[in-house]
Scaffold this motif. Structure first.
Motif, PDB file in Angstrom:
ATOM      1  N   PHE A 157      22.835  14.678  12.452  1.00  0.00           N
ATOM      2  CA  PHE A 157      23.037  14.022  13.749  1.00  0.00           C
ATOM      3  C   PHE A 157      24.483  14.167  14.222  1.00  0.00           C
ATOM      4  O   PHE A 157      24.750  14.517  15.379  1.00  0.00           O
ATOM      5  N   ILE A 158      25.440  13.908  13.325  1.00  0.00           N
ATOM      6  CA  ILE A 158      26.864  14.010  13.698  1.00  0.00           C
ATOM      7  C   ILE A 158      27.218  15.441  14.108  1.00  0.00           C
ATOM      8  O   ILE A 158      27.895  15.664  15.118  1.00  0.00           O
ATOM      9  N   VAL A 161      21.914  11.807   8.716  1.00  0.00           N
ATOM     10  CA  VAL A 161      23.106  11.335   9.440  1.00  0.00           C
ATOM     11  C   VAL A 161      24.080  12.485   9.671  1.00  0.00           C
ATOM     12  O   VAL A 161      24.667  12.630  10.751  1.00  0.00           O
ATOM     13  N   ILE A 195      18.385  10.673   3.818  1.00  0.00           N
ATOM     14  CA  ILE A 195      18.971   9.853   4.887  1.00  0.00           C
ATOM     15  C   ILE A 195      20.402  10.301   5.166  1.00  0.00           C
ATOM     16  O   ILE A 195      20.825  10.436   6.322  1.00  0.00           O
ATOM     17  N   THR A 196      21.161  10.563   4.095  1.00  0.00           N
ATOM     18  CA  THR A 196      22.550  11.032   4.253  1.00  0.00           C
ATOM     19  C   THR A 196      22.593  12.349   5.013  1.00  0.00           C
ATOM     20  O   THR A 196      23.402  12.520   5.935  1.00  0.00           O
TER      21      THR A 196
END
Length: 477
Positions: free
Chosen positions: A256-257, A253, A249-250
């Motif tokens: 995505f960034i 993210v 999950i990290t």
């Protein structure tokens, strides 16, 4: 005998702390004096210096800590979040000094083992360093003393020395992975800061600038696009290595960034580099999981109206009539022309931007000085001649070959294969983006490239160790 050696080690290990305390006392005293004299800015610098000295004291004697420290600050340098004077006179010289101490002093605690480099690893680095020195002397004697000649020459020599020492380290896959993850997360932290600065400066609009003003200078978004693309492709590969749901999950993210930042930079070269590196990753890993992760990220980004407009605008501009492409054709022509005329020694590191005006470049010096060759291979050809460009290309190709591996390489464990794919994908991103841009003006981008090249040598040594163990195991059976 053992007791005397133990006492000797204790004395040597207390050496950095002792000198730290002496230095801190002098700096604090100087702070008081400068404050009384009204020199507040210099006084503030001296207030921060003790903390920096303490960090250096902690790093002395531990090669891995130095490598982690360097990796963490490379994106910070690339984002122009450190003062140029600090980079030039403190960061790079001190990192090189600390690595040199660990390499030369047998008492350094916690140091990793250093190995001998093969001729194929050593020759390109040594050749490039020698050509840079001779090219500088030649340019200086001919009066080609552009404003970037000396600082970029010194920076490249420092980076080659750091990369050389890094290549000699014997690291395992966990240590290499940690260095790469530090780079990824440092890039994400810097990206959040750049988002805020860019949005405030109007870069989000279709007609926004390609530069962002940071507290310490202007950041070219093409250069940051390259750094974000490298970190993004490596993060995407590390999804394969995720040990837990939280880790995945990290990383999701993070991806995505970085993808959002990649869109915001409007850097078509970074998009191309990331795209071809992604194709390479999919071929060597054959992972359906990567396709799903990327598809999910792109699906979410597709709902961002600004992202859609930026992508469609930049794609529609990519024609033969695009002014930026036409300008590149002119720069490439002059870089090739100057490189052919000065094929032996070139015109000096990062000096093409200055010398091109002596060859009737169709622009005034004031207008044309900021532009380099916009192709890293032609830039090195013009700056360092044939042998310099060849040595640079050999370093890049050698790094990809050394770090190349596939999902089905049975001589390596899963984690090591993932690290090799991430390393080679990051270097390929640089190589492809380098076809349309040259990042010799951005110390962070150059540093990132050098650290990846150095790690590729460490990975190659790791592959050889695993293959030796595998052969020995088969022989034992």
């Amino acid at each position: 005998m053992e007791q005397s050696q133990s006492l000797e080690r204790q004395k040597l290990n207390s050496f950095p702390i002792k000198w730290f305390l002496v230095g801190e006392g002098l700096l604090c005293g100087s702070f008081i004096v400068l404050s009384i004299l009204g020199m507040e800015k210099l006084a503030v610098v001296l207030v921060l210096a003790p903390m920096q000295l303490f960090i250096w004291a902690l790093l002395v004697g531990n090669t891995l800590r130095i490598l982690y420290y360097f990796a963490a600050l490379v994106p910070v340098v690339g984002a122009a979040f450190l003062p140029p004077s600090y980079q030039r006179f403190a960061f790079y010289p001190i990192v090189l000094l600390l690595l040199g101490l660990c390499y030369t002093t047998p008492w350094a605690k916690g140091r990793v083992s250093f190995r001998s480099l093969s001729q194929l690893e050593r020759i390109p680095i040594v050749t490039l360093a020698a050509v840079i020195i001779f090219s500088f002397v030649n340019a200086y004697n001919r009066g080609w003393q552009g404003p970037t000649l000396l600082p970029t020459t010194v920076l490249m020599l420092e980076l080659l020395a750091i990369g050389y020492l890094g290549a000699k380290m014997e690291l395992d896959e966990k240590e290499i992975a940690k260095v790469l993850r530090i780079i990824i997360f440092s890039t994400v932290i810097c990206t959040v800061g750049i988002f805020g600065l860019a949005w405030r400066g109007g870069v989000g609009s279709d007609f926004g600038s390609k530069s962002v003003l940071t507290p310490f200078g202007w950041l070219n978004l093409n250069a940051w696009g390259c750094i974000a693309a490298v970190a993004g492709i490596m993060a995407l590969v590390f999804v394969l290595q995720g040990k837990s749901v939280l880790d995945r999950i990290t990383l999701g993210v993070v991806i995505f960034i970085l993808m959002a930042m990649l869109v915001l930079t409007k850097s078509r070269g970074a998009w191309l580099g990331f795209g071809l590196a992604l194709l390479y990753v999919l071929i060597v890993s054959r992972s359906f999981k990567l396709i799903l992760v990327l598809a999910a990220v792109l699906f979410v980004l597709s709902f961002w109206d600004l992202a859609r407009r930026l992508v469609f605008t930049r794609v529609s501009e990519t024609t033969l009539f695009d002014p930026s492409l036409a300008g590149r054709f002119i720069l490439w022509h002059y870089a090739w022309k100057i490189g052919k005329i000065n094929w032996l020694l070139g015109v000096g590191m990062e000096n093409f931007r200055f010398v091109k005006h002596l060859y009737r470049f169709p622009s005034s010096t004031a207008m044309g000085l900021p532009f380099n060759a916009h192709n890293i291979y032609l830039e090195f050809f013009a700056d360092l001649g044939f042998f310099g460009a060849l040595a640079f290309l050999a370093m890049l190709v050698g790094a990809v070959v050394r770090s190349y591996t596939t999902k089905f390489d049975e001589s390596l464990p899963h984690d090591a294969r993932t690290v090799g794919i991430a390393l080679s994908a990051g270097i390929i991103t640089f190589m492809v983006h380098g076809l349309v841009d040259a990042f010799t003006y951005n110390p962070g981008a150059l540093s990132l490239l050098i650290i990846l090249i150095g790690l590729s040598s460490s990975f190659w040594a790791l592959k050889k160790r695993y293959r030796t163990l595998r052969i020995a195991g088969q022989t034992a059976r």
